[in-house]
Design a protein around this motif. Structure first.
Motif, PDB file in Angstrom:
ATOM      1  N   PHE A   1      -4.951  12.302   5.401  1.00  0.00           N
ATOM      2  CA  PHE A   1      -5.025  11.159   4.504  1.00  0.00           C
ATOM      3  C   PHE A   1      -6.495  10.922   4.168  1.00  0.00           C
ATOM      4  O   PHE A   1      -7.336  10.837   5.080  1.00  0.00           O
ATOM      5  CB  PHE A   1      -4.436   9.905   5.157  1.00  0.00           C
ATOM      6  CG  PHE A   1      -2.966  10.006   5.445  1.00  0.00           C
ATOM      7  CD1 PHE A   1      -2.027   9.625   4.494  1.00  0.00           C
ATOM      8  CD2 PHE A   1      -2.511  10.491   6.670  1.00  0.00           C
ATOM      9  CE1 PHE A   1      -0.666   9.725   4.753  1.00  0.00           C
ATOM     10  CE2 PHE A   1      -1.161  10.596   6.938  1.00  0.00           C
ATOM     11  CZ  PHE A   1      -0.229  10.213   5.977  1.00  0.00           C
TER      12      PHE A   1
ATOM     13  N   ILE B   1       0.853  -1.183   0.000  1.00  0.00           N
ATOM     14  CA  ILE B   1       0.000   0.000   0.000  1.00  0.00           C
ATOM     15  C   ILE B   1       0.887   1.230   0.000  1.00  0.00           C
ATOM     16  O   ILE B   1       1.740   1.391   0.887  1.00  0.00           O
ATOM     17  CB  ILE B   1      -0.921   0.009   1.238  1.00  0.00           C
ATOM     18  CG1 ILE B   1      -1.851  -1.206   1.216  1.00  0.00           C
ATOM     19  CG2 ILE B   1      -1.727   1.298   1.299  1.00  0.00           C
ATOM     20  CD1 ILE B   1      -2.700  -1.342   2.470  1.00  0.00           C
ATOM     21  N   ASP B   2       0.733   2.081  -0.985  1.00  0.00           N
ATOM     22  CA  ASP B   2       1.509   3.315  -1.077  1.00  0.00           C
ATOM     23  C   ASP B   2       0.812   4.390  -0.250  1.00  0.00           C
ATOM     24  O   ASP B   2      -0.217   4.932  -0.655  1.00  0.00           O
ATOM     25  CB  ASP B   2       1.622   3.747  -2.540  1.00  0.00           C
ATOM     26  CG  ASP B   2       2.380   5.063  -2.706  1.00  0.00           C
ATOM     27  OD1 ASP B   2       3.007   5.513  -1.729  1.00  0.00           O
ATOM     28  OD2 ASP B   2       2.328   5.647  -3.814  1.00  0.00           O
TER      29      ASP B   2
ATOM     30  N   ASN C   1       1.564   7.367   0.330  1.00  0.00           N
ATOM     31  CA  ASN C   1       1.540   8.701  -0.266  1.00  0.00           C
ATOM     32  C   ASN C   1       0.364   8.894  -1.214  1.00  0.00           C
ATOM     33  O   ASN C   1      -0.039  10.022  -1.488  1.00  0.00           O
ATOM     34  CB  ASN C   1       2.857   8.970  -1.001  1.00  0.00           C
ATOM     35  CG  ASN C   1       4.019   9.168  -0.043  1.00  0.00           C
ATOM     36  OD1 ASN C   1       3.869   9.814   0.991  1.00  0.00           O
ATOM     37  ND2 ASN C   1       5.165   8.599  -0.370  1.00  0.00           N
ATOM     38  N   SER C   2      -0.184   7.791  -1.715  1.00  0.00           N
ATOM     39  CA  SER C   2      -1.324   7.917  -2.624  1.00  0.00           C
ATOM     40  C   SER C   2      -2.580   8.376  -1.897  1.00  0.00           C
ATOM     41  O   SER C   2      -3.546   8.798  -2.544  1.00  0.00           O
ATOM     42  CB  SER C   2      -1.579   6.582  -3.332  1.00  0.00           C
ATOM     43  OG  SER C   2      -2.013   5.594  -2.409  1.00  0.00           O
ATOM     44  N   TYR C   3      -2.573   8.309  -0.571  1.00  0.00           N
ATOM     45  CA  TYR C   3      -3.727   8.746   0.220  1.00  0.00           C
ATOM     46  C   TYR C   3      -3.494  10.110   0.871  1.00  0.00           C
ATOM     47  O   TYR C   3      -4.412  10.679   1.448  1.00  0.00           O
ATOM     48  CB  TYR C   3      -4.054   7.717   1.299  1.00  0.00           C
ATOM     49  CG  TYR C   3      -4.355   6.351   0.725  1.00  0.00           C
ATOM     50  CD1 TYR C   3      -5.586   6.074   0.130  1.00  0.00           C
ATOM     51  CD2 TYR C   3      -3.396   5.347   0.734  1.00  0.00           C
ATOM     52  CE1 TYR C   3      -5.860   4.841  -0.429  1.00  0.00           C
ATOM     53  CE2 TYR C   3      -3.666   4.093   0.182  1.00  0.00           C
ATOM     54  CZ  TYR C   3      -4.890   3.852  -0.395  1.00  0.00           C
ATOM     55  OH  TYR C   3      -5.158   2.618  -0.953  1.00  0.00           O
ATOM     56  N   LYS C   4      -2.266  10.608   0.774  1.00  0.00           N
ATOM     57  CA  LYS C   4      -1.936  11.869   1.438  1.00  0.00           C
ATOM     58  C   LYS C   4      -2.507  13.049   0.653  1.00  0.00           C
ATOM     59  O   LYS C   4      -2.348  13.140  -0.561  1.00  0.00           O
ATOM     60  CB  LYS C   4      -0.425  12.009   1.592  1.00  0.00           C
ATOM     61  CG  LYS C   4      -0.004  13.198   2.450  1.00  0.00           C
ATOM     62  CD  LYS C   4       1.511  13.241   2.638  1.00  0.00           C
ATOM     63  CE  LYS C   4       1.998  12.114   3.530  1.00  0.00           C
ATOM     64  NZ  LYS C   4       3.442  12.253   3.832  1.00  0.00           N
TER      65      LYS C   4
ATOM     66  N   GLU D   1     -12.311   0.611  -2.136  1.00  0.00           N
ATOM     67  CA  GLU D   1     -11.082  -0.119  -2.422  1.00  0.00           C
ATOM     68  C   GLU D   1     -11.185  -1.504  -1.802  1.00  0.00           C
ATOM     69  O   GLU D   1     -11.723  -1.658  -0.700  1.00  0.00           O
ATOM     70  CB  GLU D   1      -9.875   0.622  -1.837  1.00  0.00           C
ATOM     71  CG  GLU D   1      -8.549  -0.080  -2.039  1.00  0.00           C
ATOM     72  CD  GLU D   1      -8.196  -0.273  -3.496  1.00  0.00           C
ATOM     73  OE1 GLU D   1      -8.450  -1.391  -4.008  1.00  0.00           O
ATOM     74  OE2 GLU D   1      -7.677   0.680  -4.115  1.00  0.00           O
TER      75      GLU D   1
ATOM     76  N   LEU E   1     -11.464  11.526  -6.019  1.00  0.00           N
ATOM     77  CA  LEU E   1     -10.840  10.433  -5.277  1.00  0.00           C
ATOM     78  C   LEU E   1     -11.827   9.295  -5.060  1.00  0.00           C
ATOM     79  O   LEU E   1     -13.023   9.522  -4.850  1.00  0.00           O
ATOM     80  CB  LEU E   1     -10.319  10.943  -3.928  1.00  0.00           C
ATOM     81  CG  LEU E   1      -9.230  12.013  -4.017  1.00  0.00           C
ATOM     82  CD1 LEU E   1      -8.825  12.468  -2.625  1.00  0.00           C
ATOM     83  CD2 LEU E   1      -8.009  11.495  -4.773  1.00  0.00           C
TER      84      LEU E   1
ATOM     85  N   THR F   1      -6.071  18.924  -3.377  1.00  0.00           N
ATOM     86  CA  THR F   1      -6.900  17.712  -3.313  1.00  0.00           C
ATOM     87  C   THR F   1      -8.365  18.029  -3.613  1.00  0.00           C
ATOM     88  O   THR F   1      -8.931  18.980  -3.057  1.00  0.00           O
ATOM     89  CB  THR F   1      -6.786  17.068  -1.922  1.00  0.00           C
ATOM     90  OG1 THR F   1      -5.456  16.550  -1.758  1.00  0.00           O
ATOM     91  CG2 THR F   1      -7.796  15.941  -1.746  1.00  0.00           C
TER      92      THR F   1
END
Length: 292
Positions: A241, A4-5, A7-10, A24, A20, A15
């Motif tokens: 996040f 799980i990355d 940073n992809s949720y930060k 998932e 988004l 934003t």
């Protein structure tokens, strides 16, 4: 399961929530998601023991989301392996008369975790730029000098409030509080299904309030306010996040993963070493106990 990355949720200052995902599952079964969470929460529990013994940092976890986004169950499932002495959960409701006699951050400040502990805010100081923005009339109950009617609450007022929140979190971070802020990003349709479930299942009736339906009608306004709050207050030392929340099991796993991956980077968190005199006599202490 794939990595799980985090940073992809930060979130950042650009934003956009509408762009988004709210769902998932990582292409795996619920059983696999639960298995991965069990492993992660055990590691988090072990880390909590270490941070408690170290006593240098505290950890503040802020949870926000629309009604039914899964905040309560996330707290229950992610922190299940924590020692109760090292974690404190606060659920902030409508301010009391006493709380309204103080500034809007006071009740949150006095609930902050002590060094060595985790604090979880289930709903947070951000209610003061979310609910009060959707319902600005609530601000009048704070009895702020110069704010006598709703028309006095202008853009400068909200700019100031955002600045106060950023300064509050900057102060906490500078004094050893590690801050995580999670927005549980729920779709409007999933909320409808969850509200229906509360009505259909007798054991869930206690969770339902007609006010839920009134607030639901203001969905778009809430999304707008959440987006601006996230954009204006996601900072390197206090990041937001945005977590897809339509699938509760994956949301819990994402939160646990973000916490663990971020916290293990703190190389200066370690259990204290015994002093040399005690170390030199460990065998003697063992013999005393074994000979009893």
């Amino acid at each position: 399961m794939k990595n799980i990355d985090i940073n992809s949720y930060k979130a950042n200052s650009t934003t956009k929530l509408s762009e988004l995902p709210t769902y998932e599952d990582f292409g795996v079964t619920n059983k696999e998601l639960k298995k991965d969470l069990r492993k992660l929460r055990k590691e988090l529990g072990d880390f909590q023991d270490t941070i408690y013994a170290d006593g240098k940092y505290s950890v503040l976890i802020c949870l926000q989301g629309m009604d039914t986004s899964g905040k309560d169950s996330l707290v229950r499932e992610v922190f299940k392996d924590f020692n109760v002495r090292g974690v404190v959960v606060h659920s902030f409701k409508v301010p009391t008369d006493l709380e309204l006699k103080h500034d809007f951050l006071w009740r949150h400040y006095i609930a902050l975790p002590a060094k060595g502990k985790f604090g979880i805010f289930n709903r947070t100081h951000y209610e003061n730029v979310l609910v009060t923005r959707v319902h600005p009339e609530y601000i009048l109950g704070e009895h702020i000098p110069g704010i006598n009617e709703v028309s006095d609450i202008d853009g400068k007022f909200w700019d100031s409030r955002f600045e106060q929140i950023n300064n509050f979190e900057k102060h906490l971070a500078a004094n050893g509080t590690i801050i995580f802020k999670f927005f549980l990003h729920l779709s409007k349709e999933e909320q409808r299904q969850r509200l229906l479930r509360r009505l259909r299942l007798r054991q869930k009736h206690w969770k339902f309030s007609p006010d839920d339906l009134k607030e639901r009608k203001l969905w778009d306004r809430y999304q707008q306010c959440y987006q601006e709050a996230i954009q204006r207050t996601s900072k390197p030392k206090a990041p937001w996040f945005v977590v897809p929340a339509d699938n509760k099991k994956s949301a819990r796993l994402i939160v646990a993963h973000i916490l663990f991956e971020a916290l293990k980077k703190y190389k200066d968190i370690a259990a204290p070493e015994l002093d040399d005199k005690i170390k030199a006599n460990l065998d003697s202490y063992k013999q005393q106990l074994e000979s009893e």
